[in-house]
Design an enzyme around this catalytic site. Structure first.
Site, PDB file in Angstrom:
ATOM      1  CB  CYS A  40      -0.538  -0.358   1.500  1.00 19.11           C
ATOM      2  SG  CYS A  40      -1.707   1.570   1.465  1.00 19.11           S
ATOM      3  CG  HIS A  45       2.639   8.364   1.957  1.00 21.62           C
ATOM      4  ND1 HIS A  45       3.151   9.085   1.000  1.00 21.62           N
ATOM      5  CD2 HIS A  45       1.311   7.779   1.570  1.00 21.62           C
ATOM      6  CE1 HIS A  45       2.043   9.512  -0.268  1.00 21.62           C
ATOM      7  NE2 HIS A  45       0.445   8.502   0.353  1.00 21.62           N
ATOM      8  CG  HIS A  61      -0.840  -0.479   5.875  1.00 20.88           C
ATOM      9  ND1 HIS A  61       0.225   0.111   5.649  1.00 20.88           N
ATOM     10  CD2 HIS A  61      -1.724  -0.252   5.995  1.00 20.88           C
ATOM     11  CE1 HIS A  61      -0.561   0.170   4.372  1.00 20.88           C
ATOM     12  NE2 HIS A  61      -1.683   0.138   4.931  1.00 20.88           N
TER      13      HIS A  61
HETATM   14  N1  APR Z   1      -3.882  13.858 -10.882  1.00 16.41           N
HETATM   15  C1  APR Z   1      -4.587  12.536 -10.981  1.00 16.41           C
HETATM   16  N2  APR Z   1      -4.394  11.182 -10.532  1.00 16.41           N
HETATM   17  C2  APR Z   1      -2.786  11.322  -9.730  1.00 16.41           C
HETATM   18  C3  APR Z   1      -2.131  12.265  -9.571  1.00 16.41           C
HETATM   19  C4  APR Z   1      -2.793  13.726  -9.831  1.00 16.41           C
HETATM   20  N3  APR Z   1      -2.201  14.925  -9.706  1.00 16.41           N
HETATM   21  N4  APR Z   1      -1.280  12.125  -8.938  1.00 16.41           N
HETATM   22  C5  APR Z   1      -0.725  11.119  -8.998  1.00 16.41           C
HETATM   23  N5  APR Z   1      -2.182  10.383  -9.572  1.00 16.41           N
HETATM   24  C6  APR Z   1      -2.731   8.990  -9.638  1.00 16.41           C
HETATM   25  C7  APR Z   1      -1.507   7.861  -9.549  1.00 16.41           C
HETATM   26  O1  APR Z   1      -1.297   7.875 -11.030  1.00 16.41           O
HETATM   27  C8  APR Z   1      -2.056   6.443  -8.173  1.00 16.41           C
HETATM   28  O2  APR Z   1      -2.492   5.517  -9.789  1.00 16.41           O
HETATM   29  O3  APR Z   1      -2.734   8.254  -7.910  1.00 16.41           O
HETATM   30  C9  APR Z   1      -3.019   7.073  -7.624  1.00 16.41           C
HETATM   31  C10 APR Z   1      -2.159   6.586  -6.528  1.00 16.41           C
HETATM   32  O4  APR Z   1      -2.554   4.848  -6.308  1.00 16.41           O
HETATM   33  P1  APR Z   1      -1.701   3.842  -5.609  1.00 16.41           P
HETATM   34  O5  APR Z   1       0.004   4.900  -6.032  1.00 16.41           O
HETATM   35  O6  APR Z   1      -1.745   2.809  -5.900  1.00 16.41           O
HETATM   36  O7  APR Z   1      -1.779   4.555  -4.060  1.00 16.41           O
HETATM   37  P2  APR Z   1      -2.682   4.201  -3.448  1.00 16.41           P
HETATM   38  O8  APR Z   1      -2.047   2.818  -1.875  1.00 16.41           O
HETATM   39  O9  APR Z   1      -4.544   3.683  -3.699  1.00 16.41           O
HETATM   40  O10 APR Z   1      -3.268   5.330  -1.659  1.00 16.41           O
HETATM   41  C11 APR Z   1      -3.297   6.134  -2.484  1.00 16.41           C
HETATM   42  O11 APR Z   1      -4.457   6.407   0.112  1.00 16.41           O
HETATM   43  O12 APR Z   1      -4.388   5.146   1.417  1.00 16.41           O
HETATM   44  C12 APR Z   1      -3.772   6.585   1.265  1.00 16.41           C
HETATM   45  O13 APR Z   1      -1.548   6.780   1.446  1.00 16.41           O
HETATM   46  C13 APR Z   1      -2.289   6.221   1.064  1.00 16.41           C
HETATM   47  O14 APR Z   1      -2.143   8.515   0.232  1.00 16.41           O
HETATM   48  C14 APR Z   1      -1.768   7.019  -0.478  1.00 16.41           C
HETATM   49  C15 APR Z   1      -3.593   7.267  -0.903  1.00 16.41           C
HETATM   50 ZN    ZN Z   2      -3.039   1.191   3.305  1.00 17.87          ZN
END
Ligand code: APR
Ligand code: ZN
Ligand code: ZN
Length: 367
Positions: A40, A45, A61
């Protein structure tokens, strides 16, 4: 006993797999043999320092496993039980636990911020040095000791690889839809960021009966996944201004609900700017701790828009994770399609590099 575990020694470093000493479970605790752990973004982060976390700590987690041993006084679990760790421990008796908001329990915050159990100690050591428990669960370890208060028994025949996804990505995304926003059938929804958590907001909105589900991401592969999980429209924010596109798709009105699932002030602002009158923006993504977001007062007041956040899907995991299991078994919740890759535990850093590159949806490591 000894166990291989992925330790973060300091912010900015990679995970280091080392053999740690795991103490036996004390009163009210259980020893879990981990089967799988989810990759995740929140752990990432912590590695980059966007989220504060005590070090050195064993991260992870999201996960699933089997109870190996129970400490004195444990009544709800026995060796052999299949379980999911809950990354926000809850005391069960405080104001927030009593009103069905266990993620807001102060006991959980204490464990999360100190990396130690409520008695102030940890069960991991490396050459005599104290190693902390990330979020009280430390799923990136072959064996982890976890308080009974943060362990949920799941059905014995449920596949543990899929189960590993339920405890964070799925409950956080689907829960934000069901319990933070309370999305109504026929409503319009925008989801900004459709990674491992955002995709679950999309499928939650589809289950809740939203009419329009507008996915926004920068990566074509994520938008393709979004369509498969129920998005009716997909916007590539690299090519198109997402706020204008969302307004155009809703006849200028804006959406009833806009979820931000990345963790950036600019995209939280986009969510707010995409709303209809009385619309609600829900921040799910985690930003660097010191970041602020600003919104214009006119629409806040004269359009009665709402800006809120959601942690752990604003859920009651002991009720809602069994509900998700039933939805999966009824063919209504996609878990098989969510699990895009499984890595051996030894390749955990490769799994995080792939997450950073934007590959797949949700991956796990297996032990
Ligand atoms: N605009 C649109 N999409 C974006 C942008 C942006 N400016 N920047 C990043 N993304 C997209 C990425 O391409 C990716 O698909 O956001 C998505 C983030 O997804 P993941 O990296 O898979 O992260 P995830 O595990 O889903 O967590 C997302 O939620 O729980 C919280 O800490 C976690 O902050 C994190 C968020
Ligand atoms: Zn998580
Ligand atoms: Zn509590």
């Amino acid at each position: 006993m000894k166990a291989k575990a992925a330790i973060l020694f300091a912010v900015g470093q990679k995970l280091d797999i080392r053999e740690v000493e795991v103490e036996p479970p004390r009163s009210g605790e259980v020893l879990i043999k981990m089967a799988a752990a989810g990759i995740c973004h929140s752990d990432l982060h912590v590695m980059t320092g966007h989220l504060a976390g005590p070090t050195p700590a064993i991260l992870g987690h999201e996960g699933s496993g089997i109870v190996a041993e129970v400490g004195p006084g444990v009544t709800s679990l026995k060796p052999g039980d299949q379980v999911i760790p809950l990354w926000r421990l809850s005391c069960g008796v405080c104001e927030y636990c009593s009103e069905g908001r266990p993620a807001l329990c102060a006991a959980g915050s204490q464990v999360r911020m100190t990396g130690r159990f409520l008695d102030g100690t940890t069960r991991f050591k490396l050459d005599g040095m104290e190693i902390k428990h990330f979020a009280g669960v430390s799923t990136f370890s072959e064996y982890s000791v976890i308080p009974e208060q943060a362990v949920l028994k799941i059905p014995q025949d449920f596949p543990l690889d899929r189960a590993a996804l339920l405890g964070c990505g799925v409950i956080t995304g689907v829960g934000a839809v069901f319990y933070a926003a309370r999305v109504k059938p026929g409503s319009s929804v925008a989801v900004i960021g459709t990674g491992g958590v955002g995709i679950n907001v999309i499928q939650g909105a589809a289950i809740a009966g939203a009419e329009k589900i507008i996915a926004v991401d920068l990566l074509p592969n994520k938008l393709e996944f979004a369509r498969r999980f129920g998005a009716t429209h997909a916007i590539n924010a690299r090519e198109t201004n997402p706020v204008e596109a969302i307004r155009a798709l809703t006849g200028g009105r804006g959406v009833d609900y806009a979820f931000e699932v990345i963790g950036l002030p600019a995209t939280i602002r986009q969510a707010f700017d995409s709303l209809s009158k009385r619309g609600m923006a829900i921040a799910v993504g985690v930003t660097p701790m010191t970041t602020e977001v600003s919104v214009p007062i006119m629409p806040l007041v004269f359009e009665e828009r709402v800006l809120t956040g959601s942690v752990y899907g604003s859920s009651r995991p002991r009720i809602d994770i069994p509900m998700l299991i039933n939805l999966y078994r009824a063919g209504k919740l996609k878990l098989d399609e969510l699990l895009t890759r499984s890595y051996p535990f030894a390749q955990i850093n490769e799994a995080y590099e792939a997450l950073e590159r934007g590959e797949g949806l949700r991956s796990i490591v297996t032990f």
